[in-house]
Design an enzyme around this catalytic site. Structure first.
Site, PDB file in Angstrom:
ATOM      1  N   TYR A 153      21.319  49.138 -44.108  1.00 17.22           N
ATOM      2  CA  TYR A 153      22.626  49.209 -44.772  1.00 17.22           C
ATOM      3  C   TYR A 153      22.899  47.965 -45.607  1.00 17.22           C
ATOM      4  O   TYR A 153      23.590  48.027 -46.615  1.00 17.22           O
ATOM      5  CB  TYR A 153      23.704  49.421 -43.728  1.00 17.22           C
ATOM      6  N   LYS A 160      31.418  46.962 -46.908  1.00 20.79           N
ATOM      7  CA  LYS A 160      32.352  47.638 -46.007  1.00 20.79           C
ATOM      8  C   LYS A 160      33.174  46.626 -45.208  1.00 20.79           C
ATOM      9  O   LYS A 160      34.356  46.857 -44.929  1.00 20.79           O
ATOM     10  CB  LYS A 160      31.601  48.574 -45.066  1.00 20.79           C
TER      11      LYS A 160
END
Length: 252
Positions: A153, A160
């Site tokens: 990720y 995020k």
């Protein structure tokens, strides 16, 4: 009467019917809302998706990195509805160099693109919509648990984390205007965006989740977004609502 009866909702980020945003739009309409969609890039595809909703919805082009698009957004939305009661932020993007285990070697321009599109856009979209929003309005963003470093990720995880912080600051500054800002952190879902993350794997999530988890079921996440845009959470802002079967709470 649905929980969004009479509400006017802007849903960003619709691409296919395998996107969370599409299902939020569907649930919002089923709950009585009038929905306007935005899309980026493949607009003909977005229009086809709009036609698959319970009721056809107008579609606007929106590039959140384009100041012209943002500056004209309120006027363009205003051509279809006379205000906004809810806004869904479902926008994220990272170049491939920012994903897949390349964290230490991702060049700054690609990191900057990731943060601009995936983090700063929450503030940019919200302020662009402010002329149409009043007390009781709700902004909801789509999140993925940023408390851990997930395999593959990489810089999207950093983005995020920034999104979560951005939402808290927006909640602080827009609270006096009666506007709520919250995030929904879903577990892994089989979306187009997820397929672009190298090593994405949702199978083990079902084993770890106390409630179980279906990566092909967008409905729980869509319902949570609809609920946060309703009047049922009038004093909740700056919150992250986890829709992940309970994985975040168990340490699994």
């Amino acid at each position: 009467m649905g929980i969004l009866a009479g509400k006017r909702i802007l849903v960003t980020g619709v691409l296919t019917d395998a996107s969370i945003a599409f299902h939020v739009a569907r649930v919002a309409q089923q709950e009585g809302a009038e929905v306007v969609l935005t899309g980026f890039g493949r607009m003909s595809l977005v229009r086809r998706m709009a036609a698959r909703l319970p009721r056809p919805a107008p579609v606007l082009a929106l590039d959140v990195t384009d100041t012209g698009h943002l500056g004209s957004l309120a006027e363009r939305v205003g051509d279809h509805v006379d205000g906004l009661d809810g806004v869904l932020h479902a926008i994220a993007f990272a170049p491939q160099s920012a994903l897949g285990g390349n964290f230490l070697h991702t060049p700054w321009p690609d990191v900057a693109t990731t943060l601009h599109v995936s983090t700063y856009s929450l503030k940019a979209l919200t302020t662009a919509c402010l002329p149409l929003m009043g007390p009781g309005a709700s902004v909801v963003g789509l999140d993925y648990d940023a408390s851990r470093a997930w395999p593959g990720y990489d810089w999207m995880g950093v983005a995020k984390a920034g999104l979560e912080s951005c939402a808290r600051y927006l909640a602080r500054d827009l609270g006096p205007h009666g506007i709520r800002v919250n995030l929904v952190a879903a577990g892994p879902l089989k979306t187009v965006a997820a397929r672009s993350v190298p090593g994405f794997e949702a199978a083990s999530w079902d084993e770890a989740a106390p409630l179980g988890w279906r990566a092909d079921d967008m409905d729980p996440t869509a319902r949570a977004c609809a609920a946060l845009m309703s009047d049922w959470f009038p004093a909740t802002t700056g919150e992250i609502v986890h829709v992940d079967g309970g994985v975040h709470a168990t340490g699994a």
